[in-house]
Structures are given as C-alpha cells and as structure tokens.
Design a protein around this motif. Sequence first.
Motif, PDB file in Angstrom:
ATOM      1  N   ARG A   1       0.850  -1.212   0.000  1.00 45.59           N
ATOM      2  CA  ARG A   1       0.000   0.000   0.000  1.00 45.59           C
ATOM      3  C   ARG A   1       0.876   1.250   0.000  1.00 45.59           C
ATOM      4  NH1 ARG A   1      -3.678  -3.071   3.695  1.00 45.59           N
ATOM      5  NH2 ARG A   1      -4.922  -4.170   2.153  1.00 45.59           N
TER       6      ARG A   1
ATOM      7  N   GLY B   1     -12.384  -5.300 -16.099  1.00 48.33           N
ATOM      8  CA  GLY B   1     -11.597  -4.083 -16.293  1.00 48.33           C
ATOM      9  C   GLY B   1     -10.530  -3.892 -15.234  1.00 48.33           C
TER      10      GLY B   1
ATOM     11  N   ILE C   1      -7.427  -5.680 -12.984  1.00 49.35           N
ATOM     12  CA  ILE C   1      -6.553  -6.866 -12.901  1.00 49.35           C
ATOM     13  C   ILE C   1      -5.923  -7.039 -11.525  1.00 49.35           C
ATOM     14  CG2 ILE C   1      -6.041  -6.893 -15.383  1.00 49.35           C
ATOM     15  CD1 ILE C   1      -3.258  -5.674 -14.585  1.00 49.35           C
ATOM     16  N   HIS C   2      -6.281  -6.196 -10.560  1.00 44.94           N
ATOM     17  CA  HIS C   2      -5.731  -6.335  -9.203  1.00 44.94           C
ATOM     18  C   HIS C   2      -6.270  -7.621  -8.574  1.00 44.94           C
ATOM     19  CE1 HIS C   2      -5.417  -1.990  -9.925  1.00 44.94           C
ATOM     20  NE2 HIS C   2      -4.333  -2.060  -9.175  1.00 44.94           N
ATOM     21  N   ASP C   3      -5.381  -8.577  -8.278  1.00 46.27           N
ATOM     22  CA  ASP C   3      -5.916  -9.837  -7.742  1.00 46.27           C
ATOM     23  C   ASP C   3      -5.233 -10.318  -6.468  1.00 46.27           C
ATOM     24  OD1 ASP C   3      -3.501 -10.680  -8.762  1.00 46.27           O
ATOM     25  OD2 ASP C   3      -4.316 -12.296  -9.978  1.00 46.27           O
TER      26      ASP C   3
ATOM     27  N   SER D   1     -14.308  -8.174  -5.858  1.00 43.13           N
ATOM     28  CA  SER D   1     -13.239  -7.244  -5.537  1.00 43.13           C
ATOM     29  C   SER D   1     -13.137  -6.186  -6.634  1.00 43.13           C
ATOM     30  CB  SER D   1     -11.927  -8.051  -5.469  1.00 43.13           C
ATOM     31  OG  SER D   1     -10.933  -7.330  -4.841  1.00 43.13           O
TER      32      SER D   1
ATOM     33  N   THR E   1     -11.459   3.070  -8.739  1.00 44.66           N
ATOM     34  CA  THR E   1     -12.726   3.803  -8.627  1.00 44.66           C
ATOM     35  C   THR E   1     -13.532   3.655  -9.925  1.00 44.66           C
ATOM     36  OG1 THR E   1     -11.363   5.750  -9.048  1.00 44.66           O
ATOM     37  CG2 THR E   1     -12.169   5.484  -6.844  1.00 44.66           C
TER      38      THR E   1
HETATM   39  C1  B12 Z   1      -0.256  -3.907  -6.559  1.00 38.56           C
HETATM   40  C2  B12 Z   1      -0.984  -2.839  -7.325  1.00 38.56           C
HETATM   41  C3  B12 Z   1      -1.040  -2.945  -8.715  1.00 38.56           C
HETATM   42  C4  B12 Z   1      -0.506  -4.157  -9.487  1.00 38.56           C
HETATM   43  C5  B12 Z   1      -1.565  -5.289  -9.379  1.00 38.56           C
HETATM   44  C6  B12 Z   1      -0.957  -6.680  -9.438  1.00 38.56           C
HETATM   45  C7  B12 Z   1      -1.974  -7.751  -9.142  1.00 38.56           C
HETATM   46  N1  B12 Z   1      -1.840  -8.843  -9.848  1.00 38.56           N
HETATM   47  O1  B12 Z   1      -2.862  -7.611  -8.311  1.00 38.56           O
HETATM   48  C8  B12 Z   1      -0.336  -3.585 -10.916  1.00 38.56           C
HETATM   49  C9  B12 Z   1       1.069  -3.036 -11.065  1.00 38.56           C
HETATM   50  C10 B12 Z   1      -0.598  -4.542 -12.078  1.00 38.56           C
HETATM   51  C11 B12 Z   1      -1.327  -2.411 -10.871  1.00 38.56           C
HETATM   52  C12 B12 Z   1      -1.873  -1.830 -11.994  1.00 38.56           C
HETATM   53  C13 B12 Z   1      -2.653  -0.676 -11.952  1.00 38.56           C
HETATM   54  N2  B12 Z   1      -2.935   0.070 -10.864  1.00 38.56           N
HETATM   55 CO1  B12 Z   1      -2.637  -0.519  -9.057  1.00 38.56          CO
HETATM   56  N3  B12 Z   1      -2.210  -0.761  -7.260  1.00 38.56           N
HETATM   57  C14 B12 Z   1      -1.595  -1.728  -6.635  1.00 38.56           C
HETATM   58  C15 B12 Z   1      -1.513  -1.382  -5.125  1.00 38.56           C
HETATM   59  C16 B12 Z   1      -0.145  -0.759  -4.879  1.00 38.56           C
HETATM   60  C17 B12 Z   1      -1.697  -2.500  -4.124  1.00 38.56           C
HETATM   61  C18 B12 Z   1      -2.960  -3.362  -4.267  1.00 38.56           C
HETATM   62  C19 B12 Z   1      -2.761  -4.596  -3.421  1.00 38.56           C
HETATM   63  O2  B12 Z   1      -2.385  -5.647  -3.918  1.00 38.56           O
HETATM   64  N4  B12 Z   1      -2.911  -4.447  -2.094  1.00 38.56           N
HETATM   65  C20 B12 Z   1      -2.622  -5.497  -1.117  1.00 38.56           C
HETATM   66  C21 B12 Z   1      -3.853  -6.340  -0.851  1.00 38.56           C
HETATM   67  C22 B12 Z   1      -3.534  -7.406   0.191  1.00 38.56           C
HETATM   68  O3  B12 Z   1      -4.840  -5.471  -0.344  1.00 38.56           O
HETATM   69  P1  B12 Z   1      -6.238  -5.219  -1.077  1.00 38.56           P
HETATM   70  O4  B12 Z   1      -6.123  -5.422  -2.528  1.00 38.56           O
HETATM   71  O5  B12 Z   1      -6.808  -3.940  -0.599  1.00 38.56           O
HETATM   72  O6  B12 Z   1      -7.149  -6.422  -0.526  1.00 38.56           O
HETATM   73  C23 B12 Z   1      -7.528  -6.547   0.840  1.00 38.56           C
HETATM   74  C24 B12 Z   1      -8.841  -5.842   1.181  1.00 38.56           C
HETATM   75  O7  B12 Z   1      -9.177  -4.780   0.311  1.00 38.56           O
HETATM   76  C25 B12 Z   1      -9.859  -6.940   1.221  1.00 38.56           C
HETATM   77  N5  B12 Z   1     -10.505  -7.354  -0.046  1.00 38.56           N
HETATM   78  C26 B12 Z   1     -10.028  -7.359  -1.304  1.00 38.56           C
HETATM   79  N6  B12 Z   1     -10.923  -7.888  -2.140  1.00 38.56           N
HETATM   80  C27 B12 Z   1     -11.988  -8.246  -1.414  1.00 38.56           C
HETATM   81  C28 B12 Z   1     -13.204  -8.812  -1.785  1.00 38.56           C
HETATM   82  C29 B12 Z   1     -14.190  -9.021  -0.810  1.00 38.56           C
HETATM   83  C30 B12 Z   1     -15.487  -9.585  -1.225  1.00 38.56           C
HETATM   84  C31 B12 Z   1     -13.943  -8.666   0.549  1.00 38.56           C
HETATM   85  C32 B12 Z   1     -14.995  -8.859   1.555  1.00 38.56           C
HETATM   86  C33 B12 Z   1     -12.704  -8.098   0.909  1.00 38.56           C
HETATM   87  C34 B12 Z   1     -11.752  -7.896  -0.053  1.00 38.56           C
HETATM   88  O8  B12 Z   1      -9.105  -8.029   1.715  1.00 38.56           O
HETATM   89  C35 B12 Z   1      -7.825  -8.022   1.070  1.00 38.56           C
HETATM   90  C36 B12 Z   1      -6.832  -8.772   1.899  1.00 38.56           C
HETATM   91  O9  B12 Z   1      -6.542  -8.146   3.126  1.00 38.56           O
HETATM   92  C37 B12 Z   1      -2.691  -0.340  -4.996  1.00 38.56           C
HETATM   93  C38 B12 Z   1      -2.584   0.630  -3.812  1.00 38.56           C
HETATM   94  C39 B12 Z   1      -3.672   0.417  -2.776  1.00 38.56           C
HETATM   95  N7  B12 Z   1      -3.658   1.269  -1.762  1.00 38.56           N
HETATM   96  O10 B12 Z   1      -4.507  -0.448  -2.833  1.00 38.56           O
HETATM   97  C40 B12 Z   1      -2.616   0.336  -6.382  1.00 38.56           C
HETATM   98  C41 B12 Z   1      -3.851   1.035  -6.939  1.00 38.56           C
HETATM   99  C42 B12 Z   1      -5.118   0.252  -6.634  1.00 38.56           C
HETATM  100  N8  B12 Z   1      -3.593   1.007  -8.395  1.00 38.56           N
HETATM  101  C43 B12 Z   1      -3.954   2.092  -8.989  1.00 38.56           C
HETATM  102  C44 B12 Z   1      -3.831   2.317 -10.391  1.00 38.56           C
HETATM  103  C45 B12 Z   1      -4.204   3.711 -10.855  1.00 38.56           C
HETATM  104  C46 B12 Z   1      -3.424   1.304 -11.272  1.00 38.56           C
HETATM  105  C47 B12 Z   1      -3.323   1.391 -12.803  1.00 38.56           C
HETATM  106  C48 B12 Z   1      -4.507   2.104 -13.489  1.00 38.56           C
HETATM  107  C49 B12 Z   1      -1.991   2.055 -13.149  1.00 38.56           C
HETATM  108  C50 B12 Z   1      -1.754   2.368 -14.612  1.00 38.56           C
HETATM  109  N9  B12 Z   1      -1.604   3.639 -14.898  1.00 38.56           N
HETATM  110  O11 B12 Z   1      -1.758   1.499 -15.438  1.00 38.56           O
HETATM  111  C51 B12 Z   1      -3.247  -0.094 -13.205  1.00 38.56           C
HETATM  112  C52 B12 Z   1      -4.654  -0.704 -13.409  1.00 38.56           C
HETATM  113  C53 B12 Z   1      -4.697  -1.899 -14.250  1.00 38.56           C
HETATM  114  C54 B12 Z   1      -6.094  -2.494 -14.278  1.00 38.56           C
HETATM  115  N10 B12 Z   1      -6.828  -2.326 -15.350  1.00 38.56           N
HETATM  116  O12 B12 Z   1      -6.541  -3.092 -13.308  1.00 38.56           O
HETATM  117  C55 B12 Z   1      -4.550   3.103  -8.022  1.00 38.56           C
HETATM  118  C56 B12 Z   1      -6.081   3.199  -8.108  1.00 38.56           C
HETATM  119  C57 B12 Z   1      -6.574   4.618  -8.018  1.00 38.56           C
HETATM  120  C58 B12 Z   1      -8.064   4.671  -8.039  1.00 38.56           C
HETATM  121  N11 B12 Z   1      -8.609   5.337  -7.070  1.00 38.56           N
HETATM  122  O13 B12 Z   1      -8.724   4.154  -8.886  1.00 38.56           O
HETATM  123  C59 B12 Z   1      -3.990   2.592  -6.646  1.00 38.56           C
HETATM  124  C60 B12 Z   1      -4.908   2.907  -5.433  1.00 38.56           C
HETATM  125  C61 B12 Z   1      -2.592   3.249  -6.449  1.00 38.56           C
HETATM  126  C62 B12 Z   1      -2.657   4.747  -6.230  1.00 38.56           C
HETATM  127  N12 B12 Z   1      -2.671   5.189  -4.988  1.00 38.56           N
HETATM  128  O14 B12 Z   1      -2.687   5.489  -7.181  1.00 38.56           O
HETATM  129  N13 B12 Z   1      -1.573  -2.019  -9.574  1.00 38.56           N
END
Ligand code: B12
Length: 212
Positions: A45, A99, A101-103, A147, A151
Amino acid sequence: MAIFDECKEAIIQGDIDRARELANQALADKLDLNMVIDAFSEAIRHVGDLFDEGEYFLPELMRSAEAMKAAMAVLTPHLTTGEIETRSLGKVVIGTIEGDIHDIGKTLVASMLAAEGFEVYDLGADVPVATFIEKALEVDAQLICISALLTTTMVGQKKLIEQLVKQNIRDRFKVLLGGAPVSKNWVAEIGADGTAENAISAVKLAKELMVH
Ligand code: B12
C-alpha cells in the motif's frame, strides 16, 4: 521484529527473490502468518502511495507487485485459523470485476475462505458481471464476493447487483464487496450485503452471513 521490516523493505525495493526468501523464513520460524501478511500488505500500500505521489512509476509498481505475489504464493497454502471445518460452510464465487486486474487481495480472501472450510470458486481477475452470475447459478452458491481496486471499476459491483435484481434472483445470494476504494456507504448505496477491509474480517463476515 526485524523480519517484518525486512519484509516491508523487500516489497518497497521490488526484490522478488528476497520477498520469497523472507516468506520461507517466516514459515520456517513459525511466525504468525497473518502478521507477516499484514507487513507485506502495508508495504504494497505504501508503494501505491509512492506511485500516487509520482515517486514510483508503473515499472516499480509492477516489480513490487511481483515481489508481493511471490511472497503470497509461498504463504497462502499455509493459511489457517486453527479451526478448520470438515464440512463445507457454503459455496462462494469470488473474483475481481471486469476491467480490473488487481488480484492479490482477492486471492488472499479466496485462500482464507477456502482454508476456513468454504467451497471456493475463484474466477480470477477481469471477470464480467455475467460470468459471476452464471457461475453462482451453476454451483448454487450462497455468496458472491466481488473485488474492485479502481474507482472506475467499482461501478461493476453496482451493475452486478442491478443484474441480480433484474433477473429476479437478488434474494438467492449474499453479495460481499471488497477492495481499497469500497466503503460502507458504497455497500449501502448499491444494496450489497457487506464489506470487509481484510481477509480475516471477510471470513468472519462470510460466516455470519451464512447463519442469517
Ligand atoms: C499492486 C498494485 C497494482 C498491481 C496489481 C498486481 C496484481 N496482480 O494484483 C499492478 C502493477 C498490475 C497495478 C496496476 C494498476 N494500478 Co494498481 N495498485 C496496486 C496497489 C499498490 C496495491 C494493491 C494490493 O495488492 N494491495 C494489497 C492487498 C492485500 O490489499 P487489497 O487489494 O486492498 O485487498 C484486501 C482488502 O481490500 C480486502 N478485499 C479485497 N478484495 C476483497 C473482496 C471481498 C469480497 C472482501 C470482503 C474483501 C476484499 O481483503 C484483502 C486482503 O486483506 C494499490 C494501492 C492500494 N492502496 O490499494 C494500487 C492502486 C489500486 N492502483 C492504482 C492504479 C491507478 C493502477 C493502474 C490504473 C496504473 C496504470 N496507470 O496502469 C493499473 C490498473 C490496471 C487495471 N486495469 O486493473 C490506483 C487506483 C486509483 C483509483 N482510485 O482508482 C492505486 C490505489 C494506487 C494509487 N494510490 O494510485 N496495480
């Protein structure tokens, strides 16, 4: 504890081998894996914030994500909370919306649900609304978990609920939403059944919903 700092550093540096190595070390040292995952999650994060602030660019973000995935691949098969059920607690269809790919987070939630005794159908990432619904009907699931990390893709969660209503099957499923941008307000606004901010609370919520 030093290893948690090292885990964070490996993600921030995008050091894939080191992240994998530290995950293996955490297993060997029998550390609390949820705490280890928390450390990795905090770091990824932070990387997201660095990206947002223009300090990191896409290649760095991608490397850090690869490091995170390498560590999670080592850790997730070992996730349990100690009270594993032998009977299935229920069927869950889970995926990241079209749309998007965050997984990483979705896969964590799926692994925890499976470890706890749910029968999990993980559809992967970039999943169309229709695919969620088809699978949920096919396996007669009780829960649909969606998930969304962007936005711009959150709207897919709304579309799914609208589609369930339209097909007259909204009552057949509980719908859980997740991902960083999802709030309780959003859940209420689109008429979903709940959200959780991490995998542990997601499992707790899923269990609660199964008894009600
Ligand atoms: C890693 C990451 C990527 C990786 C993803 C790799 C992968 N295979 O997942 C890569 C590099 C590919 C990527 C690409 C992009 N990303 Co990105 N990414 C991230 C990042 C840094 C971390 C996400 C993550 O893995 N977190 C760790 C996990 C453990 O946490 P989590 O996902 O939140 O999941 C937890 C909870 O949310 C919950 N949860 C999740 N899912 C579910 C489902 C249910 C049902 C429930 C109950 C709970 C739950 O439990 C999980 C486990 O604890 C975030 C930053 C952030 N703050 O989230 C940006 C972020 C999401 N990305 C962002 C952006 C802009 C992009 C891109 C558009 C960048 C670009 N210019 O190309 C592309 C989008 C591509 C696409 N079409 O999807 C922005 C989104 C901004 C917005 N508000 O829309 C963020 C917020 C970064 C930022 N601050 O600017 N990204």
